[in-house]
Structures are given as structure tokens and as C-alpha cells.
Design an enzyme around this catalytic site. Structure first.
Site, short mmCIF file in Angstrom:
data_model
loop_
_atom_site.label_atom_id
_atom_site.label_comp_id
_atom_site.label_asym_id
_atom_site.label_seq_id
_atom_site.Cartn_x
_atom_site.Cartn_y
_atom_site.Cartn_z
N TRP A 198 0.86 -1.17 0.00
CA TRP A 198 0.00 0.00 0.00
C TRP A 198 0.91 1.24 0.00
CZ3 TRP A 198 -0.39 3.95 3.67
CH2 TRP A 198 -1.38 4.90 3.38
N ASP A 365 -15.71 11.92 -2.91
CA ASP A 365 -15.13 10.65 -2.49
C ASP A 365 -15.93 10.05 -1.33
OD1 ASP A 365 -12.76 8.73 -1.53
OD2 ASP A 365 -12.17 9.51 -3.49
N ASP A 366 -15.30 9.19 -0.60
CA ASP A 366 -15.91 8.42 0.50
C ASP A 366 -16.63 9.33 1.50
OD1 ASP A 366 -16.46 6.51 2.34
OD2 ASP A 366 -14.38 5.88 2.67
N ARG A 442 -9.84 -2.66 8.09
CA ARG A 442 -10.39 -1.29 8.00
C ARG A 442 -11.87 -1.29 8.43
NH1 ARG A 442 -11.54 3.22 3.38
NH2 ARG A 442 -10.49 4.91 4.37
N ASP A 477 -13.88 1.56 -5.64
CA ASP A 477 -12.80 1.25 -4.70
C ASP A 477 -12.94 -0.17 -4.12
OD1 ASP A 477 -10.55 1.73 -3.15
OD2 ASP A 477 -11.27 3.65 -2.41
N ASN A 479 -11.11 -1.84 -0.64
CA ASN A 479 -10.11 -1.45 0.36
C ASN A 479 -9.66 -2.52 1.35
OD1 ASN A 479 -9.31 1.17 -0.27
ND2 ASN A 479 -11.25 1.99 0.40
N CYS A 525 -9.88 1.43 -8.42
CA CYS A 525 -9.11 1.84 -7.25
C CYS A 525 -9.12 0.68 -6.26
CB CYS A 525 -9.78 3.07 -6.62
SG CYS A 525 -8.93 3.69 -5.15
N ASP A 547 -2.31 5.49 -3.28
CA ASP A 547 -2.70 6.47 -2.26
C ASP A 547 -1.52 7.34 -1.88
OD1 ASP A 547 -5.36 5.99 -2.07
OD2 ASP A 547 -5.24 4.65 -0.35
C1 GLA Z 1 -8.97 4.36 -0.62
C2 GLA Z 1 -8.69 5.14 -1.88
C3 GLA Z 1 -8.63 6.60 -1.56
C4 GLA Z 1 -9.94 7.04 -0.96
C5 GLA Z 1 -10.23 6.21 0.29
C6 GLA Z 1 -11.61 6.50 0.83
O1 GLA Z 1 -7.91 4.39 0.26
O2 GLA Z 1 -7.52 4.70 -2.48
O3 GLA Z 1 -8.37 7.35 -2.72
O4 GLA Z 1 -10.96 6.91 -1.91
O5 GLA Z 1 -10.16 4.83 0.00
O6 GLA Z 1 -11.91 5.75 1.93
#
Ligand code: GLA
Length: 728
Positions: A198, A365-366, A442, A477, A479, A525, A547
Site C-alpha cells: 500500500w 469521495d468516500d 479497515r 474502490d 479497500n 481503485c 494512495d
Molecule cells: C482508498 C482510496 C482513496 C480514498 C479512500 C476513501 O484508500 O484509495 O483514494 O478513496 O479509499 O476511503
């Protein structure tokens, strides 16, 4: 005719661009590999087959034919019948044995390129490609194995895949089914591959092969940050511009393995495909199993030549949809600008500044859904958090559109938070081995994407959002990695199918959504670039690369990514300093110059920029409009590797007609009184180019041989962009 079959000699020769690939059917029905490399013109190549006779420790076939599979060069080596090297296929038959044997039965040559059921693959029309389909059979199990070869006339690339059908009367279990195997009569190679973590993806590793089995693999459920599904075997002396390079890239986003074995005879076998660890697939009579596609590229113009073939092929014959060749919009993403702490007002303030600066899209975004204000809840609850966005999405998007900006949105569809309405309603949708507690990463679990009801839920939930407002872009995404990957929906004896079925479920959902919303630009992503693979490019022509937005780290990450992936796919943003990942401070110019090498954007709160920085944004926006066609549609040349020197890094893009070029030169770490001569590449030696910054005209041959003289004292992290334009 890219595919030739010499019926008399029983030799196939596949001519792809400047390469040839040859193999034959031997009199016992084995497929023996003969040659892969620079283009050749003969088909009578049987003499190339290994004739080494070994001692009793290398078995002969049951009819006591005077050869051993253990040393033969083969197209698709099988397990348990005399070849002890890494095999491509292993089938557990009803008799409880994994000994597998394949005999040639027939073949067909067709116009066009084959497609793969349920899996993304390179595509080409009837005028661009031919397909060779060879049918092999294991008489005992009834396994029919179709070896597929796709040959594209204009690319030095050969695609391979296998389709296994149970033509027998009893089920069998596939324990390993590789996409391709490649035998070389030498081990004089370095292996190049891309490892990482990461915030540090696709670092370049190059090391000579030795007498062992070297494996590059993932068993994380995704292609992963740790290893990319790519490896190249290159001659020891190969450089960016000279020497031989054989690239092997797998169009797959799940568990994969690329194995390179060198034996005592100094030969090399490369086998690649779905990782056989944690994999087994039961095939009932009449059923088929399709492997992902392997894309083999040959270059005798070094690693750079290999990369440019991948770039062109993937950009035009793997990426799909209306965005694949279009210049990507400049976006501002609010993640590093606000993290979870935003509301409509804050987003509109960013959008207003963005519009004034010439930025073309706002990406939210998130944190816009459920009750998500941090990463502890709401994944799965894909409805708007009206506390943050009063009145919902539509009014916000309309206001953003009214400012002249497109609007994009973030999803993480494959996940579920334990604290979510979805989890309270469907805890059983969580991917988990029956009887176990799911591991948490996470604060989230993974959805069981093998399930049709889960895929349908996601299709409906995402469609509802995409149809509710004028949404132009989706960031998809992912994650965390998979654990306890044994779907409760499958019977115990089929649970090792889960990893692969997960990926098939993902592809099916992505296929439905990208077909239903053809105008939407999808960006892949996974915690940055944890799923940056060719298969994802079929659905999302650009992928968030890392990131880590620190410009110096990005030099390495983007440089490594460029080994396989076209600049148009490499999403790169200017972010704030001190950088959020490394704490490093680099100039606004350098952050822009590095991000300019991909699909460009900003990842910061524009309202916090100084007036001077805002002027620089305007300048970068203008530069992007001037240079993006060159960067995203041109040929990419790596010049100085940040993996070989911490002091210098450089690359350049050249337009297809060689009338224009953009050179990027970066000094990650400076030295006093250090010469910086930079030899360029890819120019027309006879053309004269105007170096706009120096006001000097030089010919292509001078620029490529004598080079530019960029010697001066630099600060750490300084960079220069040099635009060259042909003047005659
Ligand atoms: C991941 C993505 C980031 C962002 C976060 C949001 O880490 O790579 O760009 O979107 O999630 O939680």
C-alpha cells in the site's frame, strides 16, 4: 496470414508483428514448443525440439518412445506423467489420481480474435487478428482442452487462454489450469517484475534467473499491491532500448501465479494463470472452465519496446467504451482535501474554485452515504446521507453542473460494514467460511460476490444512484483483501472455487453497469493501486495509481506502472504539502509535472490554495490541455530510472507522427555540480525540433545521441518539462 500451418511437417507458426512463435504436433500427439522470438521465415523447425535422452530418472511415455517429457519443450505441460517441472494442468480424476495426459485431436484457424466466457480479454476484429484453437484430449478423464491463441497482425503480441470441457461421463476436479506455458532453451535471462505495498505499488525488481522456481503471485483475492500479474524475461544485457524482452501479463484481478523454473539443463519454463493454491474446480460432464487470458509480448527493442506494445494494445484493444481513447477530464477529488468532513457547502466551495481555475469535474469521495463520517460504518448502504447533503444528490449535482463542472462519485461496492443496515438485514451476505468469524480489515467485511443476489443488489443500488442525478464518473474502490474465502452458498467440496467465482461475480457486475451506463467514466481503485491489472482496464480505462500522492514516491510508482500500463490509465493528482503520506514538501510545479504524465487531477482543498498557487493551477490546466493528447495518445519512453539513481529520473512522450515530444526530468535528490546530460529517444533522427524553453533548434539525431544538457544546480525535488516541436 499471421497463423500458418505446415500440414506436412505439422508445424504451426504464428507471426505477430515483429515476432514469430512456433510449435508442432509430434507423431505421438504431443504439442512440442519450437521457437519464440524475432520473426523467422521457416516452418520446418522440428529440428529445434530437444533430443536429449536422459537416464532412468526421466521416464519415457508408456509406449516406450525414445524421448522423455521431462526435457521436452511443451506448449501445455501436464502433471504426473513424466514431466517433473512446473505444470500447466492438473486434473484430479475419478480414479483419485492427478496424473494427466493430453493428446492432439484437431485444430481450427479462424478470422478474428476469440472471446472468453465471463472474462475480459483483448478484442480485435476479423481484419486485425486470427485465432488458433487446438483441441487436446485426456482419454481417461475425457477432459477436452482447447488451447486458444490470438494473433494480432500489427502487434508483437500473442494472447493465450485455455478452455477445459468435461467431455467424459464422470465429474473431475481441475486442481490447476494455467493460461499459458512457455519453454525456453536457455536460462540466460533476468526476470523483471513489479512488487509493492500500500502506498508503494509496482516497484521494479530485476534479477537473474537461477536454478530454482521463482514465483510471483497473489493469494489475497485480488491482483494486489504486493505483486502485479506481470513478469518479463529479458536478456542480461537488455536495456530500455536494446536487447530481447519477453513480457507476460495476465488479464486477471484475482489470485494468480507466475512461475519461472530453471532446470539443470539450463532451460526455463514460464507458467502463468490462476493461482493453484486455494483453488479447485469441479467440472461435471458437459461443463466448461475458462482460464483468464495471458498476453505475451516479444520485443527486441528492450523493455521500452515491450512496454510500448502493451500500452498500445491495452489502450486500443483491451480498454473499452467511449472513454478509452478520449482525453480524460481534469478532476478535483475531495478525499485528501476534506476526508470524511464535508457537506454540500464545502463541496460547492471547492467546485466554485475549480470552475474558476478551469478544472472540469468534481469527484465526491468516500463519506456521502449511510451515516458514514469515518471508516467504521455504512459500506453497503448506498443511499445519500442527507445530513451532509441536504435534499440529496440531485440538487448538489445540478449546482455543480451549473458551475460548468461534471460530477463524479465514489463507491466501494464489494464491501459491507458490520455497522450498516445492509449487514443487519443480510449478515449472510458476508464472505466467510462456515463456522468461522470473518476477519476484519479497515472495520469492514467483504461481500460474497459469488452470489447472484448480492450482485443484483449492488446493480440496483448503484443504478439507483447513477440514475438519480447527472453522474459522469464513478471511482470503484476495494479497500481490503479477502479472508475466510469459502462461500457458504457452495457445497463444501466446491468451496475452493470461491476465489475465482468472486472475480467472475465482480466482472459480471462491472459488465452490467458499464453497459447500462456507457457514458460514465469508471476509475478503478483499491487502496490506491492494489488492483491495477489489465482486467480492470476493460471496465475502467483509468485506475487510481496509489494512495501515495508524494511526487517523489510517484516517480517510482508511475515509472514501474508504465512497464505494462499506458499513461492514459495512470491516474495521477496534485495534492497538498506537506504530503499526507510522507510529510515531504515538493514544489507545486513538480507535483504538477509528475501528475501530468497520466490522467491528471487535483486531490486537495482548492479553497485553501494561495493566489500564487491558483495561478499555477491555471498554468497546469493549460499545459494539460496542450500536452494530454501527446501523453495519453503518444509513445512513452523511460529515460532515467528512479530505481537506478536517487538523483535523476526522466521519461518522455512522443506523438505517433514524431512531430512533438514532452520530456519530464526530475531531480528527486540533488547533488552539487552534477552533470545532467539527457539522451532522448523515439524522435525522428532527421527532423529538427524546437526546444521551446531553450529557444534552440536541434535535430532528432543530436537530441537522441548527444542529448540535452540540463546541467545546473537543482534543489531536491526540482523538475523541468521540455516541450519539443518539429519545425520542418
Ligand atoms: C482508498 C482510496 C482513496 C480514498 C479512500 C476513501 O484508500 O484509495 O483514494 O478513496 O479509499 O476511503
Amino acid at each position: 496470414m499471421p497463423i500458418l500451418f505446415d500440414a506436412e511437417k505439422k508445424v504451426f507458426r504464428l507471426d505477430a508483428g515483429s515476432s514469430s512463435y512456433a510449435f508442432c504436433i509430434d507423431s505421438h500427439g504431443y504439442l512440442f514448443h519450437l521457437y519464440y522470438g524475432a520473426k523467422i521465415s521457416d516452418t520446418d523447425l522440428f529440428y529445434l525440439q530437444s533430443s536429449l535422452q536422459m537416464a532412468s530418472f526421466c521416464p519415457n511415455p508408456p509406449d516406450n518412445s525414445p524421448f522423455t517429457l521431462d526435457t521436452a519443450f511443451q506448449e501445455y505441460p501436464v502433471n504426473g506423467t513424466g514431466d517433473y517441472r512446473v505444470s500447466a494442468l492438473s486434473i484430479l480424476g475419478e480414479n483419485g489420481s492427478t496424473a494427466t495426459s493430453l493428446q492432439y485431436r484437431s485444430h481450427a484457424i479462424q478470422k478474428g480474435k476469440y472471446a472468453l466466457e465471463g472474462l475480459p480479454a483483448v478484442y480485435a476484429d476479423e481484419n486485425e487478428a486470427e485465432t488458433l484453437d487446438i483441441l487436446m484430449e485426456d482419454p481417461l478423464t475425457g477432459a477436452e482442452v482447447h488451447l486458444l491463441y490470438g494473433v494480432l497482425d500489427n502487434y508483437s503480441a500473442i494472447t493465450r487462454a485455455a478452455v477445459i470441457r468435461n467431455g467424459g461421463s464422470t465429474p473431475f476436479v481441475i486442481e490447476k489450469a494455467a493460461s499459458a506455458a512457455l519453454d525456453f532453451p536457455t536460462m540466460d535471462f533476468d526476470m523483471v517484475h513489479l512488487y509493492g505495498q500500500w502506498a508503494g505499488e509496482r516497484q521494479v525488481c530485476r534479477a537473474p534467473l537461477t536454478h530454482d522456481i521463482r514465483t510471483v503471485a497473489s493469494k489475497r483475492g485480488s491482483s494486489s499491491h504486493a505483486h502485479n500479474p506481470f513478469a518479463a524475461l529479458v536478456s542480461h544485457s537488455a536495456t530500455e532500448t536494446t536487447g530481447e524482452a519477453y513480457g507476460a501479463s495476465l488479464v486477471y484481478s484475482g489470485n494468480f501465479a507466475i512461475e519461472a523454473e530453471c532446470d539443470a539443463l539450463e532451460t526455463t519454463r514460464l507458467v502463468m494463470g490462476v493461482n493453484p493454491i486455494d483453488f479447485a474446480w469441479t467440472l461435471n460432464p458437459g461443463e466448461r472452465f475458462t482460464t483468464p487470458e495471458a498476453v505475451l509480448v516479444y520485443s527486441n527493442e528492450g523493455l521500452g519496446g515491450m512496454s510500448r506494445t502493451y500500452h498500445k494494445l491495452y489502450r486500443s484493444h483491451l480498454c473499452r467504451g467511449e472513454w478509452k481513447e478520449k482525453i480524460r477530464p481534469i478532476l478535483v477529488n475531495n478525499w485528501e482535501g476534506t476526508y470524511f468532513d464535508f457537506d454540500e457547502q464545502k463541496l460547492l466551495a471547492i467546485a466554485k474554485d475549480a470552475a474558476e481555475l478551469g478544472i472540469e469535474m468534481l469527484v465526491m469521495d468516500d463519506g456521502w452515504f449511510g451515516k458514514r463520517n469515518d471508516d467504521r460504518s455504512s459500506l453497503g448502504d448506498w443511499f445519500v446521507n442527507e445530513e451532509k447533503l441536504k435534499g440529496g444528490l440531485k440538487p448538489l449535482v445540478e449546482k455543480v453542473n451549473a458551475l460548468g463542472l461534471k460530477f463524479g462519485i465514489w463507491f466501494e461496492p464489494e464491501m459491507i460494514s458490520p455497522d450498516s443496515e445492509l449487514y443487519r438485514e443480510h449478515p449472510d451476505w458476508t464472505l466467510c467460511a462456515p463456522g468461522r468469524e470473518p476477519s476484519i480489515a479497515r472495520n469492514q467485511y467483504v461481500l460474497d460476490m459469488t452470489r447472484k443476489d448480492v450482485q443484483d443488489y449492488l446493480f440496483d443500488a448503484i443504478s439507483a444512484i447513477l440514475s438519480s442525478a447527472n453522474i459522469a464518473y464513478v471511482k470503484w474502490d476495494f479497500n481490503r483483501n479477502l479472508t475466510e474465502a469459502a462461500s457458504a452458498k457452495l457445497p463444501p467440496e466446491r468451496r475452493k472455487e470461491t476465489f475465482h467465482r468472486y472475480v467472475l461475480g465482480l466482472y459480471s457486475l462491472l459488465d452490467r453497469l458499464t453497459s447500462a451506463y456507457p457514458h460514465v467514466l469508471f476509475e478503478g481503485c483499491s487502496g490506491g493501486g492494489g488492483r491495477f491489472d489489465p482486467a480492470m482496464l476493460c471496465y475502467s480505462p483509468q485506475i487510481w495509481t496509489s494512495d501515495d500522492t508524494d511526487a517523489m514516491e510517484r516517480c517510482r510508482i508511475q515509472y514501474g506502472t508504465s512497464f505494462v500500463y499506458p499513461p492514459s490509465s495512470i491516474s495521477a493528482h496534485v495534492s497538498a504539502v506537506p504530503n499526507h503520506q510522507t510529510g515531504r514538501v515538493t514544489s507545486f510545479e513538480t507535483r504538477g509535472n509528475v501528475a501530468m504524465a497520466g490522467a491528471f487531477g487535483y486531490e486537495l482543498d482548492l479553497t485553501k490554495l494561495t493566489a500564487e498557487e491558483k495561478e499555477l493551477v491555471k498554468k497546469q490546466v493549460a499545459q494539460y490541455h496542450a500536452y494530454a493528447p501527446l501523453v495519453q495518445g503518444g509513445d512513452f519512453y523511460r529515460l532515467l530510472s528512479p530505481f537506478e539513481s536517487e538523483n535523476r529520473c526522466a521519461w518522455m512522450s512522443v506523438s505517433p507522427d514524431k512531430s512533438e515530444a514532452l520530456v519530464t526530468f526530475i531531480v528527486p535528490r540533488t547533488r552539487v555540480n552534477f552533470n545532467s546530460y539527457l539522451r532522448l529517444a523515439g524522435l525522428d533522427p532527421r527532423k529538427k525540433y524546437l526546444d521551446e524553453s531553450a529557444g534552440r533548434v536541434l535535430s532528432g539525431d543530436t537530441l537522441m545521441n548527444a542529448g540535452l544538457n540540463l546541467s545546473r544546480n537543482y534543489c531536491d525535488g526540482e523538475s523541468v518539462l521540455i516541450h519539443l516541436k518539429a519545425v520542418q
